[in-house]
Design a protein around this motif. Structure first.
Motif, mmCIF file in Angstrom:
data_model
loop_
_atom_site.group_PDB
_atom_site.id
_atom_site.type_symbol
_atom_site.label_atom_id
_atom_site.label_comp_id
_atom_site.label_asym_id
_atom_site.label_seq_id
_atom_site.Cartn_x
_atom_site.Cartn_y
_atom_site.Cartn_z
ATOM 1 N N UNK A 1 42.048 6.998 -2.106
ATOM 2 C CA UNK A 1 43.368 6.858 -2.736
ATOM 3 C C UNK A 1 43.366 7.255 -4.200
ATOM 4 N N UNK A 2 42.226 7.149 -4.889
ATOM 5 C CA UNK A 2 42.196 7.425 -6.335
ATOM 6 C C UNK A 2 41.472 8.745 -6.640
ATOM 7 N N UNK A 3 40.177 8.700 -6.796
ATOM 8 C CA UNK A 3 39.494 9.938 -7.220
ATOM 9 C C UNK A 3 38.054 10.006 -6.750
ATOM 10 N N UNK A 4 37.831 9.733 -5.493
ATOM 11 C CA UNK A 4 36.526 9.971 -4.910
ATOM 12 C C UNK A 4 35.404 9.124 -5.487
ATOM 13 N N UNK A 5 34.301 9.793 -5.845
ATOM 14 C CA UNK A 5 33.076 9.098 -6.227
ATOM 15 C C UNK A 5 33.252 8.230 -7.460
ATOM 16 N N UNK B 1 30.946 7.853 -0.150
ATOM 17 C CA UNK B 1 30.789 9.168 -0.781
ATOM 18 C C UNK B 1 30.550 10.264 0.253
ATOM 19 N N UNK B 2 29.898 9.924 1.351
ATOM 20 C CA UNK B 2 29.735 10.911 2.425
ATOM 21 C C UNK B 2 31.099 11.311 2.984
ATOM 22 N N UNK B 3 31.973 10.337 3.159
ATOM 23 C CA UNK B 3 33.318 10.626 3.677
ATOM 24 C C UNK B 3 34.115 11.462 2.693
#
Length: 363
Positions: free
Chosen positions: A151-155, A185-187
């Motif tokens: 929803x925000x910015x990944x890692x 993080x894989x997703x």
């Protein structure tokens, strides 16, 4: 005259090793430089994701979790004070500096329609992902980190949320949090990479104009690098709009993590994991993040400074991700991968469809 006997090698070998923070920091620094060098050959994959993956491979190979008392496990143990320091303190500094990339005037340039699109997409994706994780009977932390990352910015967002979760976790639970972080993080990597190809194609198929396409990509794609790669294939207008929309999502990191801190304080009232009295449910690094946004918004920082700070922030995130990866148990992660993959797929569908509907209704 009595002669002094020097200790032989056997005595030296028997002496206990003292864990060194410096040794751990140096090990992370070397590994980070190697990851950053390799990441140049995969520009659409976040160096943070690569760093976590490398750290997980190294940690699992040396038995950091499965055999911590063995000879190979002792190698990780001897550096743990330094790697743990990087995984916590350096990570929080990176989150603070992330705020330098955000400017309030730039965000307001989206207009109320653009900001409404961002807010709706983030809210629906976050809440729906948490609900899906519960239906799949996945651990609460896994759902929370995946929801934050998508929803925000990944890692970067997932790691910030993990900092709050760790504060309210026992040492054993903190290890499971590392596994949840690796899965999240894989997703982000898998479905964000798919978005680079799929979203521009769908935008063209639906004849979206460049502004609408940029907004959709900006609110639906996880990593900044993935947003740039996807929107850049359409036009410079789409790229500019997508980048600002992405940064608007990053701005919501502070209230989201703050809310999680408040919930964590209510779940674990009185004291934190160190036994200290819990004072403020809002993490200090989130306050620092907001201050950094305000400083950037004043316009007093020269562009050259901002460039250096952004590059430094990326390096700090890479270092903290590698240090965090050393505690990941890859065999356990692989055994629980199917449900996590399904969660990522459904979350990617939610953010993509929600973003599209919001763009069609409001843009």
């Amino acid at each position: 005259m009595a002669q002094t006997t020097r200790p032989g090698p056997a005595h030296l070998d028997a002496a206990p090793r003292t864990p060194s923070r410096t040794l751990g920091i140096l090990a992370v620094a070397v590994a980070s430089l190697a990851v950053i060098s390799v990441a140049r050959f995969a520009p659409t994959v976040s160096p943070m994701v690569i760093a976590l993956a490398v750290g997980a491979i190294v940690g699992s190979a040396l038995g950091a979790r499965s055999n911590p008392s063995g000879r190979r496990g002792e190698i990780i143990g001897s550096t743990r004070p330094g790697t743990d320091w990087v995984a916590t303190k350096v990570l929080r500094l990176a989150v603070i500096l992330l705020g330098i990339q955000l400017s309030i005037p730039d965000l307001l340039a989206l207009g109320w329609e653009g900001l409404a699109i961002v807010l709706a997409t983030v809210t629906v994706t976050f809440t729906a992902t948490l609900a899906i994780a519960r239906l799949l009977k996945l651990p609460r932390v896994t759902g929370l980190l995946v929801a934050t990352g998508f929803s925000i910015c990944g890692a970067a967002a997932a790691s910030a949320m993990k900092g709050v979760v760790d504060d309210a976790s026992s040492p054993d639970q903190a290890e499971e949090n590392d596994d949840a972080m690796a899965g999240a993080l894989a997703l982000v990597t898998i479905y964000g990479s798919l978005a680079i190809v799929v979203l521009p194609w769908l935008a063209d198929l639906m004849s979206l104009n460049d502004h609408m396409a940029g907004l959709w990509i900006g609110v639906s794609t996880q990593e900044v690098a993935q947003v740039v790669a996807a929107a850049g294939t359409i036009s410079t207008t789409a790229l500019a709009t997508a980048t600002v929309a992405k940064l608007a999502r990053v701005a919501l990191l502070a209230p989201l993590v703050t809310g999680a801190g408040i919930v964590a304080a209510r779940r674990h009232p009185g004291t934190d994991t160190t036994g200290s009295r819990r004072r403020v449910p809002v993490p200090g690094f989130v306050i620092g993040f907001v201050i950094a946004v305000l400083i950037r918004s004043t316009g007093i920082l020269p562009d050259s400074w901002i460039t250096v700070i952004v590059a430094t922030t990326n390096v700090l995130f890479v270092a903290s991700m590698f240090a965090m990866g050393l505690n990941v148990d890859l065999p356990h992660l692989l055994r629980t991968g199917r449900k996590v993959l399904l969660l990522g797929f459904l979350s990617a569908c939610v953010v993509t469809v929600t973003g599209l509907l919001a763009v069609l209704l409001l843009a």
